[in-house]
Design a protein around this motif. Structure first.
Motif, mmCIF file in Angstrom:
data_model
loop_
_atom_site.group_PDB
_atom_site.id
_atom_site.type_symbol
_atom_site.label_atom_id
_atom_site.label_comp_id
_atom_site.label_asym_id
_atom_site.label_seq_id
_atom_site.Cartn_x
_atom_site.Cartn_y
_atom_site.Cartn_z
ATOM 1 N N THR A 105 0.827 -1.205 0.000
ATOM 2 C CA THR A 105 0.000 0.000 0.000
ATOM 3 C C THR A 105 0.858 1.250 0.000
ATOM 4 O OG1 THR A 105 -1.733 -1.146 1.198
ATOM 5 C CG2 THR A 105 -1.746 1.248 1.290
ATOM 6 N N PHE A 106 1.906 1.267 0.832
ATOM 7 C CA PHE A 106 2.750 2.464 0.865
ATOM 8 C C PHE A 106 3.471 2.650 -0.467
ATOM 9 C CE2 PHE A 106 2.818 2.332 5.681
ATOM 10 C CZ PHE A 106 2.065 3.472 5.782
ATOM 11 N N ALA A 107 3.910 1.544 -1.085
ATOM 12 C CA ALA A 107 4.549 1.669 -2.400
ATOM 13 C C ALA A 107 3.588 2.326 -3.380
ATOM 14 C CB ALA A 107 4.985 0.292 -2.896
ATOM 15 N N GLY A 108 2.352 1.814 -3.413
ATOM 16 C CA GLY A 108 1.372 2.374 -4.335
ATOM 17 C C GLY A 108 0.982 3.787 -3.981
ATOM 18 N N PHE A 109 0.778 4.021 -2.690
ATOM 19 C CA PHE A 109 0.305 5.341 -2.266
ATOM 20 C C PHE A 109 1.355 6.409 -2.565
ATOM 21 C CE2 PHE A 109 -0.515 8.668 0.876
ATOM 22 C CZ PHE A 109 -1.852 8.907 0.626
ATOM 23 N N THR A 110 2.626 6.135 -2.220
ATOM 24 C CA THR A 110 3.652 7.146 -2.477
ATOM 25 C C THR A 110 3.896 7.294 -3.979
ATOM 26 O OG1 THR A 110 5.277 5.411 -2.091
ATOM 27 C CG2 THR A 110 4.857 6.907 -0.278
ATOM 28 N N PHE A 111 3.696 6.214 -4.730
ATOM 29 C CA PHE A 111 3.916 6.289 -6.175
ATOM 30 C C PHE A 111 2.838 7.116 -6.860
ATOM 31 C CE2 PHE A 111 3.586 4.199 -10.463
ATOM 32 C CZ PHE A 111 4.800 4.641 -10.949
ATOM 33 N N TRP A 112 1.560 6.874 -6.518
ATOM 34 C CA TRP A 112 0.471 7.563 -7.208
ATOM 35 C C TRP A 112 0.005 8.817 -6.474
ATOM 36 C CZ3 TRP A 112 0.178 2.034 -7.953
ATOM 37 C CH2 TRP A 112 0.354 1.656 -9.276
ATOM 38 N N PHE A 113 0.633 9.148 -5.350
ATOM 39 C CA PHE A 113 0.209 10.341 -4.612
ATOM 40 C C PHE A 113 0.201 11.584 -5.499
ATOM 41 C CE2 PHE A 113 0.713 13.968 -1.829
ATOM 42 C CZ PHE A 113 -0.187 13.694 -0.810
ATOM 43 N N PRO A 114 1.252 11.850 -6.305
ATOM 44 C CA PRO A 114 1.219 13.045 -7.159
ATOM 45 C C PRO A 114 0.031 13.051 -8.105
ATOM 46 C CG PRO A 114 3.396 12.049 -7.183
ATOM 47 C CD PRO A 114 2.500 11.096 -6.472
ATOM 48 N N LYS A 115 -0.337 11.852 -8.604
ATOM 49 C CA LYS A 115 -1.488 11.797 -9.508
ATOM 50 C C LYS A 115 -2.784 12.008 -8.736
ATOM 51 C CE LYS A 115 -1.452 11.336 -13.098
ATOM 52 N NZ LYS A 115 -1.550 12.455 -14.058
ATOM 53 N N MET A 116 -2.882 11.418 -7.535
ATOM 54 C CA MET A 116 -4.136 11.482 -6.791
ATOM 55 C C MET A 116 -4.427 12.892 -6.303
ATOM 56 S SD MET A 116 -3.835 8.061 -4.473
ATOM 57 C CE MET A 116 -4.195 6.432 -5.090
ATOM 58 N N PHE A 117 -3.385 13.579 -5.838
ATOM 59 C CA PHE A 117 -3.638 14.859 -5.163
ATOM 60 C C PHE A 117 -2.956 16.044 -5.847
ATOM 61 C CE2 PHE A 117 -3.859 11.469 -2.007
ATOM 62 C CZ PHE A 117 -5.163 11.613 -1.610
ATOM 63 N N GLY A 118 -2.176 15.781 -6.878
ATOM 64 C CA GLY A 118 -1.558 16.883 -7.601
ATOM 65 C C GLY A 118 -0.376 17.513 -6.898
ATOM 66 N N ARG A 119 0.122 16.894 -5.844
ATOM 67 C CA ARG A 119 1.292 17.430 -5.146
ATOM 68 C C ARG A 119 2.256 16.306 -4.817
ATOM 69 N NH1 ARG A 119 0.798 22.740 -3.254
ATOM 70 N NH2 ARG A 119 -1.312 23.551 -3.458
#
Lengths: 141, 569, 192
Positions: B417-431
């Motif tokens: 989950t952390f791998a995915g969350f940190t990877f797609w965080f810029p896409k999900m929240f724009g930052r």
């Protein structure tokens, strides 16, 4: 409410067109099979020879159920007009169920072991009680 | 009269116009797959905190038995049972499933396949609402007479079937209802995922052009669908045993408790792979991007995943080796269990081969992905001991088993989950997330995780039994070595839980002040990176077309080292 | 409402319309639900002689009549599908209503049957056979009720020539419910 259709493209995009057959004829055959599956076991109960009676019961009750199910799936559900994977999918699910049966049946269908016996099973098994009047587990088996 | 409505959709393949909805409609009643993904993600993270808190309470009790635990108080045996039962159930059903499958599945499937939403958006919303209801039902079980269910998350009868045995007369039924609702939510979601992936791919996207994570989530959804049915039937039977006095699982009246174990593990073992596969898929996306290399043997990974899926339906009874199952079946299940390590090992080797010769960037997502491979290997290798029925008879129900499955589930549910969350965080929240804080969080978490469970392997081999609230009662378990190891594990658990505050601090700060993310910050190939960050409702103004596979990194003869799927040449 | 339907729904990369594809996945997941309970039943049935004695108290004629009702309602459902394919929404709705009638009749007959059995003292907690009898048939009856409710909704839309493709989808589901009963009937009534 909906002059432009809500089901946009749902039927035009690919997919085999369903060919409708003579459903009433299928229904009549199904009813005949139903009668056979009810009458078969009644006839079987009149047969003295146990193995024959069992064979008649099983083939009329369950053999015909399979045939009926196949007819419904083929003629009413039109499985042959779906993509090839749909029958495979259905068969795979059935295979998983046989797998569950194969894995579980050796345990679930066993009612006594070296040092144990299912109490509920003793109650219905007169044979067992006759051989074990004290109700002990079947160590001798 | 008999005319069919003309089937024309205006503006085909361009999203319709949308007026700005209210807050409630936009975030709580939305049918947008991204919003539903966020709902699943945050609900799952909240449940992870609850489950983590439960583990803190019972680990404190295990390390220092009989002492008052800060934030909880004295841990009674009944409370201990409730805590371990609900810790297990929450972490699997309300954390791993919603985050890995529902959250990432909802977010990634439409974006990676290049379509504007799931095929059944309202079904998708209903799926989350039922899931939320299951959370509420589960929480309600904590406050009824007798407290939450205390018969272990596996719910073995007769312990779970008779209130007199588990002392949680109301909790036992509410617990099963909550689990059943959760199953319904994921059946609805799974049908949606599978149908979307099969029907709604972007024009030009062939089966082998689908990113691996989408494949994995779809295979996992199918496996869930195929395995959960018998347990749904079993749950109905167990509820009837509890409430209507039936005797499905009561041996004194003709039932059989072993049947429940078969129904449960027929689901329960595929379930392990249901949550494993999405995590494996996430790791594939992360390592290809940060090693700048094509995924080694795409088709091998895909086929091994399918092989794992099929094989996982034949291994379930290795959970029951000491439950009195037929020894001949134990033989068969030993063989199948050892067989299933082959496709999994193959996947891990493929990932290592992908890394070989790549130009690796050790960013936070990459660190998580690499640690997934390392820790999961430990979990997999220790599983060999438990899959072989001979050694399992000694190790069964000890802390060795517990450490083993935490070495598999932790990489899956937390590291993945952390791998995915940190990877797609810029896409999900724009930052962007803060890299330094991210790395501090990573190292604290990963060291503490190993510190928790490595000692427990040792206590397990020494004979420490699971589900004992107070080891002082058993003199042979109450010695300085084992007590010391238990305290080490508990201290590391507290460190690990505290380390998560670094993560939450990082998320909050980055959401407010983080560096703005451009469309494609990692220079990745897959379609979601061609949408805006964060993607608007409908994802693209014009839906993309696909020309190649998702892993064309470092192709010779190109000026850029990546080659997005939607670029014609 | 129609603007809410995404483009994703209209795509058909697998070669099958989205709705039909999804219904078959629903059926796949239902096969294992009924498969789980029937597999359990068969194991108990084969292991325990008492099941045959208990099953002798079920009423084969009522079971056979209900099979007849469901088979006939399936015929109506497939006629509705045929009508919908030819674009005749009103006719499709009429046939769907006949199907609903079959479903309701099935439930009514089942209620009388259960009432008489409970009246004779055979309740769900009497023995494992009766537990399975009520649980499996009850699970099936729930599917019948759900099918009837959905079918009324689909029929109301079909009457106004909306969503005619749904007539086929509810039909496929209904036939599946019929197939389950085709297997339940010999398992619960005939195997004595």
């Amino acid at each position: 409410m909906s002059d432009h259709a809500e089901n946009a493209g749902n039927e035009t995009h690919g997919g085999h067109e369903t060919h409708h057959g003579d459903y009433v004829r299928v229904w009549k055959v199904l009813l005949v099979l139903l009668v056979v599956s009810v009458v078969g076991p009644i006839v079987a109960s009149a047969i003295e020879h146990r193995p024959t009676a069992l064979a008649v019961t099983l083939s009329t009750a369950f053999g015909i159920a399979v045939v009926k199910a196949y007819m419904v799936v083929k003629n009413f559900m039109h499985i042959q007009f779906t993509q090839r994977f749909v029958p495979y999918l259905v068969v795979t699910m059935l295979v998983f169920m046989f797998l569950l049966f194969a894995g579980a049946a050796p345990d679930v269908m066993k009612s006594e072991g070296r040092n144990w016996v299912k109490p509920g099973w003793i109650a219905e098994n007169a044979d067992y009680r006759a051989h074990h009047p004290d109700g002990s587990a079947g160590g001798a088996h | 009269m008999a005319t069919r409505p003309v089937e024309i959709r205006e503006g085909h393949d361009t999203p319709g116009h949308h007026e700005e909805p209210s807050f409630f409609v936009k975030y709580l009643w939305s049918t947008d797959h991204k919003v539903i993904a966020m709902q699943y993600l945050f609900t799952g993270m909240f449940m992870a905190l609850v489950g983590g808190f439960f583990s803190y309470v019972f680990r404190m009790q295990l390390a220092w038995p009989g002492e008052s635990v800060p934030l909880w108080g004295l841990v009674t045996p009944a409370a201990y049972n409730m805590l371990i039962t609900n810790h297990g159930a929450i972490m699997i059903f309300w954390v791993a499933m919603p985050v890995l499958i529902a959250a990432f599945g909802n977010y990634l499937i439409p974006l990676m396949l290049g379509c504007d939403d799931m095929v059944f958006p309202k079904l998708n919303r209903l799926s989350y609402q039922i899931f939320l209801l299951s959370v509420v039902v589960l929480f309600s079980s904590f406050f009824v007479t007798g407290g939450g269910f205390g018969g272990a998350w596996t719910m073995y009868p007769p312990l779970s079937g008779e209130a007199a045995y588990n002392n949680t007369p109301a909790g036992q039924t509410i617990f099963i209802v909550a689990v059943a609702l959760e199953f319904v939510a994921f059946l609805l979601g799974g049908i949606n995922f599978v149908t979307t992936a099969m029907n709604s791919r972007a024009p030009g996207m062939k089966l082998y052009d689908i990113p691996m994570v989408v494949w994995m989530i779809v295979i996992a959804s199918i496996m869930f669908m195929a395995s959960v049915g018998p347990l749904v039937a079993g749950a109905v039977m167990l509820i009837f045993d509890q409430t209507l006095n039936t005797a499905f699982f009561d041996p004194t009246r003709g039932g059989d408790p072993i049947l429940w174990q078969h129904l449960f593990w027929f689901f329960g073992h595929p379930e392990v792979y249901v949550v494993l596969l999405p995590a494996v898929g996430i790791v594939a996306e992360v390592i290809t991007v940060f090693a700048r290399k094509k995924l080694f043997a795409y088709k091998t990974v895909l086929y091994t995943a399918i092989a794992t899926g099929v094989l996982s339906f034949t291994v379930w009874a290795h959970h029951q080796f000491i439950a009195g199952i037929d020894p001949r079946m134990a033989n068969i299940f030993t063989v199948t269990t050892l067989l299933i390590s082959i496709p999994i090992a193959e996947m891990m080797f493929v990932y290592i081969a992908t890394l070989y010769g790549g130009s690796i960037t050790f960013s936070t997502p990459m660190l998580w992905a690499l640690s997934f491979i390392a820790t999961f290997l430990v979990g997999g290798v220790t599983g060999i001991f438990l899959g072989a029925s001979g050694s399992d008879i000694y190790l069964h129900d000890t802390y060795f088993v517990l450490a083993h499955f935490h070495y598999t589930f932790y990489p899956i549910a937390i590291i993945g989950t952390f791998a995915g969350f940190t990877f797609w965080f810029p896409k999900m929240f724009g930052r962007h997330l803060n890299e330094t804080l991210g790395k501090i969080h990573f190292w604290l978490t990963i060291i503490a995780f190993n510190g928790i469970f490595l000692p427990l392997f040792v206590t397990g081999v020494l004979g420490d039994n699971r589900r004992i609230p107070n080891h002082q009662v058993y003199p042979e378990l109450d010695n300085p070595l084992m007590n010391g190891l238990r305290e080490v594990a508990t201290v590391f658990l507290v460190v690990m839980l505290l380390a998560q505050f670094v993560f939450f601090y990082n998320v909050v700060v980055s959401l407010v002040r983080g560096k703005k993310a451009e469309k494609n910050p990692w220079k990745s190939n897959t379609l979601e990176w061609t949408a805006d960050s964060p993607p608007p409702h409908g994802n693209w103004k014009e839906l993309p077309t696909v020309y190649r596979g998702p892993y064309e990194y470092g192709v010779p003869g190109r000026s850029e080292d990546y080659w997005p799927q939607n670029v014609p040449n | 409402m129609s603007s809410a339907r995404p483009i994703a729904t209209t795509r058909s990369a697998s070669g099958m319309p989205t709705g039909r594809l999804a219904v078959w996945w629903v059926i796949a997941s239902e096969i294992v639900i009924f498969g789980g309970i029937l597999t359990s039943y068969v194991m108990y049935r084969l292991a325990h002689d008492s099941f045959a004695e208990q099953a002798a108290h079920t009423n084969t004629w009522i079971g056979a009549f209900n099979t007849f009702v469901l088979l006939t309602s399936s015929l109506m459902a497939v006629q509705a599908h045929k009508a919908a394919d030819s674009g005749d929404g009103a006719k499709a709705a009429r046939f769907l209503h006949y199907t609903c009638l079959g479903g309701i009749l099935f439930i009514l007959v089942k209620s009388f049957e259960w009432a008489s059995e409970i009246g004779r003292g055979y309740t769900i907690s009497s023995s494992p056979f009766w537990s399975f009898y009520y649980t499996a048939a009850g699970l099936h009856a729930l599917h019948v009720i759900a099918g009837v409710v959905i079918m009324f909704i689909v029929a109301a839309a079909a009457k106004q020539y909306r969503d005619l493709h749904r007539v086929e989808l509810i039909g496929v589901y209904w036939h599946f419910v019929d197939v389950v009963w085709i297997f339940l009937f010999p398992l619960l009534y005939i195997a004595k």
